[in-house]
Design an enzyme around this catalytic site. Sequence first.
Site, PDB file in Angstrom:
ATOM      1  N   ILE A  19      -5.807   9.309   5.143  1.00  0.00           N
ATOM      2  CA  ILE A  19      -4.636   9.080   5.723  1.00  0.00           C
ATOM      3  C   ILE A  19      -3.602  10.903   4.704  1.00  0.00           C
ATOM      4  O   ILE A  19      -3.576  11.249   4.875  1.00  0.00           O
ATOM      5  CB  ILE A  19      -3.993   8.064   5.388  1.00  0.00           C
ATOM      6  N   ASP A  38      -5.917  11.175  -7.235  1.00  0.00           N
ATOM      7  CA  ASP A  38      -7.960  10.837  -5.731  1.00  0.00           C
ATOM      8  C   ASP A  38      -8.635  10.288  -7.378  1.00  0.00           C
ATOM      9  O   ASP A  38      -9.382  11.270  -8.281  1.00  0.00           O
ATOM     10  CB  ASP A  38      -7.692  11.093  -5.388  1.00  0.00           C
ATOM     11  N   TYR A 150      -8.679  -8.259   1.011  1.00  0.00           N
ATOM     12  CA  TYR A 150      -8.352  -7.029   1.097  1.00  0.00           C
ATOM     13  C   TYR A 150      -6.217  -7.473   1.917  1.00  0.00           C
ATOM     14  O   TYR A 150      -5.370  -6.655   1.258  1.00  0.00           O
ATOM     15  CB  TYR A 150      -8.786  -6.717   2.277  1.00  0.00           C
ATOM     16  N   LYS A 154      -3.419  -5.979  -0.273  1.00  0.00           N
ATOM     17  CA  LYS A 154      -1.996  -5.660  -0.333  1.00  0.00           C
ATOM     18  C   LYS A 154      -1.096  -7.103   0.198  1.00  0.00           C
ATOM     19  O   LYS A 154       0.283  -5.662  -0.516  1.00  0.00           O
ATOM     20  CB  LYS A 154      -2.090  -5.094   1.836  1.00  0.00           C
TER      21      LYS A 154
HETATM   22  N1  LIG Z   1      -6.830   3.616   7.383  1.00  0.00           N
HETATM   23  C1  LIG Z   1      -6.338   2.648   8.598  1.00  0.00           C
HETATM   24  O1  LIG Z   1      -6.576   2.455   9.457  1.00  0.00           O
HETATM   25  C2  LIG Z   1      -5.609   1.990   7.148  1.00  0.00           C
HETATM   26  C3  LIG Z   1      -5.070   0.335   7.661  1.00  0.00           C
HETATM   27  C4  LIG Z   1      -4.670  -0.085   6.683  1.00  0.00           C
HETATM   28  C5  LIG Z   1      -4.381   0.204   5.477  1.00  0.00           C
HETATM   29  N2  LIG Z   1      -4.756   1.304   5.315  1.00  0.00           N
HETATM   30  C6  LIG Z   1      -4.566   2.107   3.636  1.00  0.00           C
HETATM   31  O2  LIG Z   1      -3.582   3.222   4.002  1.00  0.00           O
HETATM   32  C7  LIG Z   1      -3.837   3.916   2.980  1.00  0.00           C
HETATM   33  C8  LIG Z   1      -5.381   5.090   2.871  1.00  0.00           C
HETATM   34  O3  LIG Z   1      -6.477   4.250   3.715  1.00  0.00           O
HETATM   35  P1  LIG Z   1      -7.426   5.878   4.162  1.00  0.00           P
HETATM   36  O4  LIG Z   1      -7.653   4.753   5.637  1.00  0.00           O
HETATM   37  O5  LIG Z   1      -6.859   6.979   3.692  1.00  0.00           O
HETATM   38  O6  LIG Z   1      -8.804   5.366   2.732  1.00  0.00           O
HETATM   39  P2  LIG Z   1      -9.392   6.455   2.029  1.00  0.00           P
HETATM   40  O7  LIG Z   1     -10.488   5.480   1.285  1.00  0.00           O
HETATM   41  O8  LIG Z   1      -9.795   7.305   3.460  1.00  0.00           O
HETATM   42  O9  LIG Z   1      -8.152   6.675   1.633  1.00  0.00           O
HETATM   43  C9  LIG Z   1      -7.906   6.002   0.037  1.00  0.00           C
HETATM   44  C10 LIG Z   1      -8.083   7.148  -1.117  1.00  0.00           C
HETATM   45  O10 LIG Z   1      -8.204   5.978  -2.022  1.00  0.00           O
HETATM   46  C11 LIG Z   1      -8.917   6.996  -2.864  1.00  0.00           C
HETATM   47  N3  LIG Z   1      -9.185   5.564  -4.327  1.00  0.00           N
HETATM   48  C12 LIG Z   1      -9.604   4.340  -4.143  1.00  0.00           C
HETATM   49  N4  LIG Z   1      -9.929   3.738  -5.420  1.00  0.00           N
HETATM   50  C13 LIG Z   1      -8.850   4.141  -5.853  1.00  0.00           C
HETATM   51  C14 LIG Z   1      -8.322   4.705  -7.577  1.00  0.00           C
HETATM   52  N5  LIG Z   1      -8.464   3.210  -8.451  1.00  0.00           N
HETATM   53  N6  LIG Z   1      -8.231   5.765  -8.822  1.00  0.00           N
HETATM   54  C15 LIG Z   1      -7.432   6.703  -7.452  1.00  0.00           C
HETATM   55  N7  LIG Z   1      -8.341   7.035  -6.074  1.00  0.00           N
HETATM   56  C16 LIG Z   1      -8.417   5.702  -5.649  1.00  0.00           C
HETATM   57  C17 LIG Z   1     -10.382   7.031  -2.697  1.00  0.00           C
HETATM   58  O11 LIG Z   1     -10.941   7.721  -3.611  1.00  0.00           O
HETATM   59  C18 LIG Z   1      -9.402   7.792  -1.254  1.00  0.00           C
HETATM   60  O12 LIG Z   1      -9.398   9.217  -1.044  1.00  0.00           O
HETATM   61  C19 LIG Z   1      -4.632   2.472   1.914  1.00  0.00           C
HETATM   62  O13 LIG Z   1      -3.837   2.031   1.279  1.00  0.00           O
HETATM   63  C20 LIG Z   1      -5.099   1.540   2.779  1.00  0.00           C
HETATM   64  O14 LIG Z   1      -5.568   0.171   2.365  1.00  0.00           O
HETATM   65  C21 LIG Z   1      -5.030   1.478   6.097  1.00  0.00           C
END
Ligand SMILES: NC(=O)c1ccc[n+]([C@@H]2O[C@H](COP(=O)([O-])OP(=O)(O)OC[C@H]3O[C@@H](n4cnc5c(N)ncnc54)[C@H](O)[C@@H]3O)[C@@H](O)[C@H]2O)c1
Length: 317
Positions: A19, A38, A150, A154
């Site tokens: 995202i 990141d 998880y 959140k």
């Molecule tokens: N994709 C979905 O369907 C979905 C649904 C509900 C919530 N979310 C939330 O949306 C957000 C983005 O999700 P996404 O699907 O893009 O996931 P993603 O795993 O692709 O992106 C998360 C990013 O955070 C980075 N990251 C992880 N730990 C880190 C740390 N300690 N320090 C710095 N960076 C760190 C990762 O490298 C990654 O680039 C997250 O908070 C996730 O929980 C996503």
Amino acid sequence: MLSLKKKYTWLVTGGAGFIGSNLCNFLIKKNQKVICVDNLFTGKKENIIHIKNLKNFKFIKKDIRKLNYSKTFENIDYVVHLAALGSVSRSIKNPRETNSVNVDGSLNVLKLCNLINVKKFIFASSSSVYGNLKKEFKVEKDKTIPISPYGISKLTFEKYTRILIEKYQFRAVGLRFFNVFGPNQNENGSYAAVIPNWCNKILNNKIIELNGDGSTSRDFTHVENVIDGILKSCFFKQKNKFEIFNLACGKEISLNTLLKNIIKISGKKPKILKKPFREGDIKRSKAAIKKAKYYLNYKVKINFETGIKKYINGIVK
Ligand SMILES: NC(=O)c1ccc[n+]([C@@H]2O[C@H](COP(=O)([O-])OP(=O)(O)OC[C@H]3O[C@@H](n4cnc5c(N)ncnc54)[C@H](O)[C@@H]3O)[C@@H](O)[C@H]2O)c1
């Protein structure tokens, strides 16, 4: 999509992830200044390859738990905090790690926002906070009974923000995303989300795994809707210090329906390995999106059927 007439400076955590990279790419297209933090744990540099050398874009490889104040972060207008450890299964295997990033790390980002006094703090929450609530539509004011570490992580950060923001000068918005899909989403590994995982396997004639009988449902939402919702939550007139919004399509799609759609679009006939229902997984999920529509003027621009076509056609080329 919201038009951005003024030039702002944005901090996007998790900006190399799925995202986050869609958001960074969009903001840069709109001539905004973006700082992306990141640690590349699940994120990839390829996701930001086209913008990484641009003057308006700065990539900082850093763990959010170790993020400290520095001059770089002065003059930031909006913070969109997306960095997290996703995946319910990962959180069951290692709840402390999930808690450490999603709660401690997020608190550290919020602390930084206070030090630099931003205009607004937007963060990613999740539909998982509702757990297996027995209701057709999940409404923001419903009971939250997460059933995975998880989901707990959140919800915990939502609660921290609700309290801490009262002492800060700026406002905060928590966005409960419901199963987002689109370009740059991780397709490999045991923690991959179902859409990229199945599409990739089906297109490459590999066996897919189906957990449960296929009746499990999700409110699958194309990432462009989510980006629009994120931006609108930055700019709407916010009365309260803290608001929560569901961001989704408001439609329930079962895994069986998802599969039918992928088969129809790809023209492939996949082999399916049936597996038991996964621990910690919610059975049914559908969002009420009335609140986002009313306050944010959020609209579902890409419905599920259009979104899945767009996604598959995008990975085929
Ligand atoms: N994709 C979905 O369907 C979905 C649904 C509900 C919530 N979310 C939330 O949306 C957000 C983005 O999700 P996404 O699907 O893009 O996931 P993603 O795993 O692709 O992106 C998360 C990013 O955070 C980075 N990251 C992880 N730990 C880190 C740390 N300690 N320090 C710095 N960076 C760190 C990762 O490298 C990654 O680039 C997250 O908070 C996730 O929980 C996503």
